[in-house]
Structures are given as structure tokens and as C-alpha cells.
Design a protein around this motif. Structure first.
Motif, PDB file in Angstrom:
ATOM      1  N   TYR A  18       4.091   0.059   6.310  1.00  0.00           N
ATOM      2  CA  TYR A  18       2.683  -0.279   6.477  1.00  0.00           C
ATOM      3  C   TYR A  18       2.078   0.333   7.745  1.00  0.00           C
ATOM      4  O   TYR A  18       0.868   0.477   7.844  1.00  0.00           O
ATOM      5  CB  TYR A  18       2.507  -1.800   6.531  1.00  0.00           C
ATOM      6  N   CYS A  74      -3.229   2.419   2.277  1.00  0.00           N
ATOM      7  CA  CYS A  74      -3.651   1.460   1.240  1.00  0.00           C
ATOM      8  C   CYS A  74      -4.580   0.381   1.800  1.00  0.00           C
ATOM      9  O   CYS A  74      -5.405  -0.170   1.076  1.00  0.00           O
ATOM     10  CB  CYS A  74      -2.423   0.804   0.606  1.00  0.00           C
ATOM     11  N   CYS A  77      -2.322   8.983  -5.717  1.00  0.00           N
ATOM     12  CA  CYS A  77      -2.130   7.569  -5.401  1.00  0.00           C
ATOM     13  C   CYS A  77      -0.686   7.218  -5.731  1.00  0.00           C
ATOM     14  O   CYS A  77      -0.092   7.792  -6.658  1.00  0.00           O
ATOM     15  CB  CYS A  77      -3.100   6.689  -6.191  1.00  0.00           C
ATOM     16  N   CYS A 124      -6.543   0.712  -8.391  1.00  0.00           N
ATOM     17  CA  CYS A 124      -5.265   1.283  -7.988  1.00  0.00           C
ATOM     18  C   CYS A 124      -4.422   0.261  -7.235  1.00  0.00           C
ATOM     19  O   CYS A 124      -3.199   0.195  -7.416  1.00  0.00           O
ATOM     20  CB  CYS A 124      -5.495   2.520  -7.127  1.00  0.00           C
ATOM     21  N   ALA A 125      -5.064  -0.547  -6.385  1.00  0.00           N
ATOM     22  CA  ALA A 125      -4.323  -1.568  -5.651  1.00  0.00           C
ATOM     23  C   ALA A 125      -3.727  -2.605  -6.609  1.00  0.00           C
ATOM     24  O   ALA A 125      -2.571  -3.024  -6.454  1.00  0.00           O
ATOM     25  CB  ALA A 125      -5.236  -2.240  -4.636  1.00  0.00           C
ATOM     26  N   GLU A 126      -4.510  -2.999  -7.598  1.00  0.00           N
ATOM     27  CA  GLU A 126      -3.996  -3.958  -8.584  1.00  0.00           C
ATOM     28  C   GLU A 126      -2.857  -3.360  -9.394  1.00  0.00           C
ATOM     29  O   GLU A 126      -1.857  -4.033  -9.683  1.00  0.00           O
ATOM     30  CB  GLU A 126      -5.140  -4.393  -9.505  1.00  0.00           C
ATOM     31  N   ASP A 145      -9.978  -0.772  -5.936  1.00  0.00           N
ATOM     32  CA  ASP A 145      -9.292  -2.032  -6.265  1.00  0.00           C
ATOM     33  C   ASP A 145      -8.399  -1.891  -7.492  1.00  0.00           C
ATOM     34  O   ASP A 145      -7.377  -2.583  -7.603  1.00  0.00           O
ATOM     35  CB  ASP A 145     -10.318  -3.136  -6.492  1.00  0.00           C
ATOM     36  N   CYS A 147       0.413   4.590  -7.081  1.00  0.00           N
ATOM     37  CA  CYS A 147       0.525   3.965  -8.402  1.00  0.00           C
ATOM     38  C   CYS A 147       0.443   4.988  -9.532  1.00  0.00           C
ATOM     39  O   CYS A 147       0.584   4.619 -10.700  1.00  0.00           O
ATOM     40  CB  CYS A 147      -0.554   2.903  -8.587  1.00  0.00           C
ATOM     41  N   CYS A 165      -8.084   1.736   1.550  1.00  0.00           N
ATOM     42  CA  CYS A 165      -8.506   2.244   0.240  1.00  0.00           C
ATOM     43  C   CYS A 165      -9.478   1.260  -0.400  1.00  0.00           C
ATOM     44  O   CYS A 165      -9.275   0.038  -0.355  1.00  0.00           O
ATOM     45  CB  CYS A 165      -7.297   2.461  -0.657  1.00  0.00           C
ATOM     46  N   LEU A 178       2.605   3.016   2.581  1.00  0.00           N
ATOM     47  CA  LEU A 178       1.408   2.250   2.237  1.00  0.00           C
ATOM     48  C   LEU A 178       0.400   2.205   3.382  1.00  0.00           C
ATOM     49  O   LEU A 178      -0.470   1.335   3.401  1.00  0.00           O
ATOM     50  CB  LEU A 178       1.800   0.817   1.848  1.00  0.00           C
ATOM     51  N   LEU A 190      -0.804  -1.012  -8.380  1.00  0.00           N
ATOM     52  CA  LEU A 190       0.363  -0.911  -7.502  1.00  0.00           C
ATOM     53  C   LEU A 190       1.067  -2.259  -7.377  1.00  0.00           C
ATOM     54  O   LEU A 190       2.309  -2.324  -7.384  1.00  0.00           O
ATOM     55  CB  LEU A 190      -0.069  -0.405  -6.123  1.00  0.00           C
ATOM     56  N   ARG A 191       0.310  -3.336  -7.277  1.00  0.00           N
ATOM     57  CA  ARG A 191       0.934  -4.667  -7.229  1.00  0.00           C
ATOM     58  C   ARG A 191       1.697  -4.962  -8.512  1.00  0.00           C
ATOM     59  O   ARG A 191       2.794  -5.538  -8.479  1.00  0.00           O
ATOM     60  CB  ARG A 191      -0.142  -5.731  -6.984  1.00  0.00           C
TER      61      ARG A 191
END
Length: 432
Positions: free
Chosen positions: A175, A139, A114, A147-149, A145, A116, A142, A136, A151-152
């Protein structure tokens, strides 16, 4: 060193998992809610972690680096292999580094489980050497959640670190698959051999780094930040007239700070130090590349001397002075106290003084009570003695009265019997 020899030595000597410094863990400090980020984000969390800061088995670990990037206090140190793997792209010949996950259809330069999994420090180090393109594309599909958080959070932290203009200049976010077409670099046979020999040299350097005594304990667990600090220092030396500025979250001291030392003791990373100046003042020095921005120092301060973590613009990540104050010492123990402290004593000595005062008052009351009891006992004894004397006097008076009632003389040869007492004498006695 040959290719197979290097592979064999790496398999025998390398550490294939991160290391945890439990002394620096967030959960060792009192908090309402424990931190379980590393255990939650790890794909094998239940199999590896018995508790967030305690590992029962490292065998399932794939050294992906998710726990390293997600740790809020920096207590999880990356393995040397992860540091070399994440930062090796900075030495490549290309001007742009493509970073993507395993699900991406592109042939990216850096591929991780990932995106992140690379900490923001590692991404910042790469961005100071090359331009970064974050793939991305997968993403959006994906379902993780966490990993997404994460990454943010990392991208937001990178924007704070570089600033919006420089972030947009160094980072690009892809993207769609058609964005930023990637051209595969074809290597000749000679270039391929050079790459293999370079990898062998890197492996030899890595083995030398693992030897005892060549790596200090202070650098453990902060490899990405240390590399980032070294790179920022190089850039500042190259551009002394117009150095770049980097945003770092550092403790914000207030005027109520009197250098008590609680924050320094709470910082397990050793980023916060107190230094006594020749003029009698004390300054608080923070080393940004050691600071994990966990905020434990803010939670440890009970005197409102710290007002959270504030974003500061720095030219390097070296030590920086944040606050100066004059120490006021306790009259008894010599510990730092607040300038407006009552009686010039610290809380411990003030409690001791109050306790001693209460003990002295209790002792005086006991002595006074003892003296009153002794006086009362003496008074009772005196009353008893006077009563005995009065009784004795009364007895003596009664005896004297009885003796005075008898005739003055008794004839010789007669006893003082009732028969020898004449009537006139009885009458006289009665009249008397």
C-alpha cells in the motif's frame, strides 16, 4: 524466426481482442435484472458494445482484459495474446512477481491498465508458481469504483480458493511506496539476447497454437482455468502425501434431485454432466476448471434439487462427483420423474392423460346426448303415429255409424234419396 519477422506475423495473425460466446451469456437466461458488467467496466463500453453480449466494433479495444475478469458467466474468452501476456511471468527467473497498474511509480514485473484486469484464475496460476506482490499504491487515489469493487471480488475469491494461511503466504499487498523495495534486475548483453530469443520462440509457439485443429473448441474461453487446472495437477503429483486444497464454488445438490437434466442443459460451459452407473444409479459430475460459478444451473432447477453454490475444498480442479440418485422413469415417455410423482407420469404425460380423459368423457357425453335425442325423436314419432291411427279409427267409426243409420234394404229401381224415405222409417231413426 527473426525479431522483425515475428513482429510482422504477429501483427497479421494475432487476435487483439477477446471473443464472446453468446450461448454462455448470463442474459440469455431469464433474470429480473440484465447483466451489464462487461459494458460498464470497459473504458470504451459504448463504442464497443451495442448490448452486453453483442459487439458492434472491436477497433477501440485495447485488449486490457477488464471485461474478461468481470464477466460473471465466463462467456468472454481472452485473446491468446492476453493469456500469454498474463501468464508469461510464471516462467521468469525471479521468485517474486510484482503486479501493478500503469499509474504506479514502481517498475513492476507485470503492468496492466488496472490490477483487476487480471482474472483471479490468472493470479492464482501465477501464485502457484511464484510469490505475488500486488502494488496497490495508486488504488487509494483511483476514482473508478467499478475496478475497485472488481478487485475486492477477485481478492476475496483468491482467499476462498487458497485459504487464509496460504493466501497470506503467496500474496503480499503493498500500500505504501516504501514497502517491499523493488530491485531492478540488470541484464548482461548475453542475457538480453537470450530474452529476445525466448520471446521469439514464444511467438512461434503462439503462432502454432493459432493453427486450425491444434486447439479444441472446448478449451476456448477457459484458458486461465485450464492452465490453473494443469498446475494444480502437477503440484498434486509432486506432493501425493500432502496435497494442497483449493476452494471452489460448486453446485450443492439436495435429496430432491432426481436427475431430470435441466441443470446439465442450462450449463453452456459443459461443466455439469450426468453419468449412468452400472448399478442403476446416476451421478452428477462437475468439472471445476470449466465451471464459471455463474449459478445458472441453480436458477434453472425448478424442483429444489439445487441449494445454491457452496464452497468445497478440492485437491485438483478435475471432475468430481457431487450427487448420486436412482432414476424413476415415466411409464409413457421414459423421462426422469420425481419418485413420489402421481400416477408414475411426468408432468407432460400427466397433462396428456388428463386431456385424453376429458376428451373421452366429452365423447361419452356426446354419445349419450345423441342417444337421448334419438330416443326422444323415436318417442315423438311413435306419438305422432298413434295420433294418426286414433284419428283414422275415429273416422272409420264415424263412417260406420253413418252407414248404420241408413235403411237396411232399398227396393229395386229406387234410389236412396230423401224422398223415398218413409215417415215410419224416419220416426224409427229418430227413436233410435
Amino acid at each position: 524466426m527473426g525479431f522483425f519477422t515475428r513482429t510482422a506475423m504477429d501483427a497479421l495473425m494475432k487476435t487483439t481482442h477477446p471473443e464472446i460466446n453468446r450461448r454462455q451469456c448470463w442474459n440469455l437466461h431469464p433474470h429480473r435484472k440484465p447483466c451489464t458488467t462487461c459494458k460498464d467496466i470497459c473504458p470504451y463500453g459504448e463504442e464497443i458494445f451495442s448490448r452486453p453480449n453483442l459487439v458492434k466494433d472491436w477497433d477501440p479495444c485495447t485488449d486490457c482484459g477488464l471485461c474478461v475478469s468481470a464477466c460473471r458467466s465466463g462467456c468472454i474468452a481472452p485473446s491468446p495474446e492476453q493469456v500469454q501476456r498474463d501468464t508469461a511471468a510464471a516462467d521468469s527467473d525471479s521468485d517474486t512477481i510484482w503486479i501493478g497498474c500503469e499509474k504506479s511509480a514502481r517498475k513492476n514485473t507485470v503492468v496492466r491498465s488496472c490490477i483487476c484486469a487480471l482474472s483471479w484464475e490468472a493470479l492464482a496460476y501465477l501464485a502457484l508458481n511464484k510469490k505475488i506482490v500486488l502494488d496497490l499504491t495508486p488504488c487509494g487515489q483511483c476514482e473508478n469504483d467499478l475496478c475497485a469493487e472488481q478487485l475486492r471480488k477477485e481478492l476475496t475469491r483468491l482467499v476462498d480458493f487458497f485459504g487464509q494461511p496460504m493466501f497470506e503466504a503467496r500474496f503480499s499487498l503493498a500500500y505504501e511506496e516504501k514497502e517491499y523495495p523493488y530491485h531492478v534486475q540488470e541484464l548482461t548483453r548475453r542475457e538480453m539476447l537470450e530474452q529476445v530469443s525466448h520471446g521469439s520462440k514464444s511467438g512461434t509457439k503462439q503462432l502454432l497454437r493459432m493453427l486450425p485443429g491444434l486447439r479444441s473448441d472446448e478449451d476456448g474461453g477457459a484458458d486461465f482455468r485450464l492452465l490453473l487446472h494443469q498446475r494444480t495437477r502437477q503440484l498434486k503429483a509432486a506432493m501425493p502425501d500432502n496435497p494442497l486444497h483449493y476452494g471452489c464454488y460448486l453446485p450443492s445438490f439436495t435429496d430432491k434431485c432426481f436427475a431430470c437434466g435441466k441443470c446439465e442443459k442450462a450449463c453452456r460451459a459443459g461443466a455439469l454432466k450426468q453419468e449412468d452407473l452400472p448399478d442403476g444409479q446416476t451421478r452428477m459430475v462437475v468439472t471445476p476448471w470449466k465451471c464459471s460459478e455463474c449459478g445458472v444451473c441453480v436458477a434453472a432447477c425448478s424442483n429444489k434439487g439445487l441449494d445454491g453454490m457452496k464452497l468445497r475444498q478440492l485437491t485438483t480442479l478435475g471432475p468430481v462427483s457431487l450427487h448420486k440418485c436412482t432414476k424413476t422413469l415415466c411409464k409413457n415417455c421414459g423421462k426422469p420423474i420425481a419418485p413420489d410423482s402421481a400416477e408414475g407420469l411426468c408432468s407432460v404425460c400427466r397433462i396428456k392423460a388428463r386431456t385424453q380423459k376429458r376428451q373421452e368423457e366429452a365423447r361419452l357425453r356426446a354419445e349419450q346426448l345423441k342417444a337421448e335425442r334419438a330416443a326422444k325423436a323415436a318417442e315423438d314419432a311413435a306419438k305422432a303415429a298413434s295420433a294418426v291411427e286414433s284419428t283414422a279409427e275415429a273416422t272409420v267409426k264415424t263412417a260406420e255409424t253413418a252407414a248404420a243409420a241408413l235403411p237396411e234394404t232399398i227396393p229395386a229401381g229406387q234410389s236412396a234419396s230423401p224422398a223415398n224415405v218413409t215417415a215410419p222409417s224416419l220416426g224409427k231413426q229418430v227413436s233410435e
